[in-house]
Design an enzyme around this catalytic site. Structure first.
Site, PDB file in Angstrom:
ATOM      1  N   ASP A  78       0.901  -1.270   0.014  1.00 47.76           N
ATOM      2  CA  ASP A  78      -0.219   0.023   0.019  1.00 47.76           C
ATOM      3  C   ASP A  78       0.757   1.422  -0.020  1.00 47.76           C
ATOM      4  OD1 ASP A  78       0.696  -0.567   2.662  1.00 47.76           O
ATOM      5  OD2 ASP A  78      -0.496   0.812   3.528  1.00 47.76           O
ATOM      6  N   GLU A 171       0.224  -1.277   5.605  1.00 48.58           N
ATOM      7  CA  GLU A 171       1.327  -0.859   6.507  1.00 48.58           C
ATOM      8  C   GLU A 171       1.233   0.510   6.979  1.00 48.58           C
ATOM      9  OE1 GLU A 171       5.195   0.861   7.911  1.00 48.58           O
ATOM     10  OE2 GLU A 171       3.947   1.107   6.145  1.00 48.58           O
TER      11      GLU A 171
END
Length: 404
Positions: A78, A171
């Site tokens: 991400d 994350e």
């Protein structure tokens, strides 16, 4: 064999921005699109067990000399919610010390006078944005470097330790290990490849918490408000003013922690503030939470019970205490850096990583550099030469590790 920069340029075209307001995992389905592409690529490389689970985590393994410890290499898919990751338009420029034109139409430049780190990259090929989005080196560079190193090892058949791979979602919003399948991962220890400039090696990070402050006011027509109105917006300004002025991000560095106001919204009747609390020292970290609680108590005594509703939730802790008993894994990374021509720079992370939470889950996990800089913004960049050096570092780590 695929070049690391070609992999990276392909990955950044995937919009994988995580969503901090989502209650699902992954927080955005678009992360799974990159995950599926990575699985296909890994299988084509010969990683037969490559797969993505229901939560969007991608796993795979590479067989190696079983006399050696099994090392995990981890990166996240991400990108940060802080800047758009949609329609990323990267380009490669040779940096010669002048301002880098990112977007001619909008007059956007990457300037050495504003970003001191640029000065050390003269003569390198920088991958930059068009000045309207982030780049995504955090952490698609880590993924590209890991898979390039693995492909090199599988192609050259150099002796190396068994390797476990994991590419995680979310994350950036602090949820990257919420559904990490540690029981099946099977590594003795691991490294997150999620750092910044070349040479950075990190095994200390902030203790982190999030705080939500809800201020409950009382609205009434301003013409008859005397002695009755309690303006939640003014009360929240009063609350924030009670917090230490010098413990804010703009006044701190190194090991110094902070209380950071990240969001606020409201009206006369109700206001909500969101903070993050950070400190490397566990005692000082807890002291900051007490300061916030005392400020809430003061406001409640002044304006009435439940004027302020404060909720604090710990996010992660400093991995140092979990790494110290196995500090040889840091020492090995330092030696590998020296062997490939990097100068190791042990710096405390002024943030957190998946590795911090994994370390407390039982998988010691320091953090390695990727070469990228200016993360989370439209001036993000990464030198190709530094990505190539990080690939060499990963190869060095897994081929020179000592037997168990």
């Amino acid at each position: 064999m695929t070049k690391v920069e070609d992999r990276f340029l392909r990955y950044v075209k995937f919009d994988t921005q995580s969503d901090e307001n989502s209650m699902t995992c992954p927080s955005s389905d678009k992360q799974k699109i990159l995950g599926a592409a990575l699985v296909e690529e890994m299988r084509a490389m010969g990683i037969a067990d490559a797969h993505m689970d229901e939560y969007g985590y991608v796993y795979g393994s590479v067989e190696g000399d079983t006399r050696l410890p099994t090392i995990g290499l981890i990166a996240h898919m991400d990108t940060s919610p802080d800047a758009s990751g949609e329609n990323v338009n990267p380009k490669i420029v040779m940096y010669e010390g002048k301002d880098v034109l990112l977007n001619e139409e909008m007059g956007i430049y990457l300037k050495e006078s504003e970003y001191e780190g640029l000065g050390k990259h003269h003569g390198k090929h920088l991958i930059v944005t068009d000045g309207t989005t982030l780049l995504g080196a955090d952490d698609k560079a880590g993924i590209a470097e890991i898979l390039t190193a693995v492909e090199f090892l599988m192609t050259t058949r150099r002796t190396h330790c068994p390797i476990k791979l994991a590419f995680t979602p979310d994350e950036e919003i602090g949820c990257g290990t919420d559904h990490f399948n540690l029981g099946n991962f099977g590594a003795d220890y691991a490294y997150t490849v999620d750092g910044g400039a070349v040479g950075e090696l990190e095994f200390e990070n902030f203790n982190g918490a999030g705080a939500t402050v809800q201020v409950n006011g009382l609205n009434i027509h301003p013409g008859s408000a005397k002695g009755k109105m309690r303006n939640a917006q003014r009360i929240f300004m009063e609350y924030d003013a009670l917090l230490p002025v010098n413990e804010k991000p703009e006044y701190t560095e190194g090991y110094e922690g902070f209380i950071h106001l990240t969001d606020m919204e409201g009206c006369v009747e109700r206001a909500v503030l969101k903070y993050i609390i950070r400190d490397h020292d566990k005692t000082k970290f807890n002291d900051k939470k007490v300061i916030m609680e005392k400020a809430a108590d003061f406001i409640n005594q002044k304006y009435g019970h439940n004027t302020i509703d404060l909720k604090i939730r710990d996010s992660y802790y400093n991995m140092r205490e979990k790494i110290k008993p196995v500090v040889h894994i840091v020492d090995h990374a330092k030696q590998a850096m020296l062997a490939v021509g990097m100068e190791p720079k042990l710096v405390p992370i002024r943030g957190g990583t998946d590795g911090a939470r994994l370390s407390f889950m039982g998988l010691p996990c320091p953090n390695l550099c990727t070469g990228g800089e200016n993360f989370h913004g439209r001036y993000e960049y990464i030198p190709i030469e530094d990505m190539q050096l990080c690939v060499k570092l990963l190869v060095e780590i897994v081929t020179t590790v000592k037997p168990k």
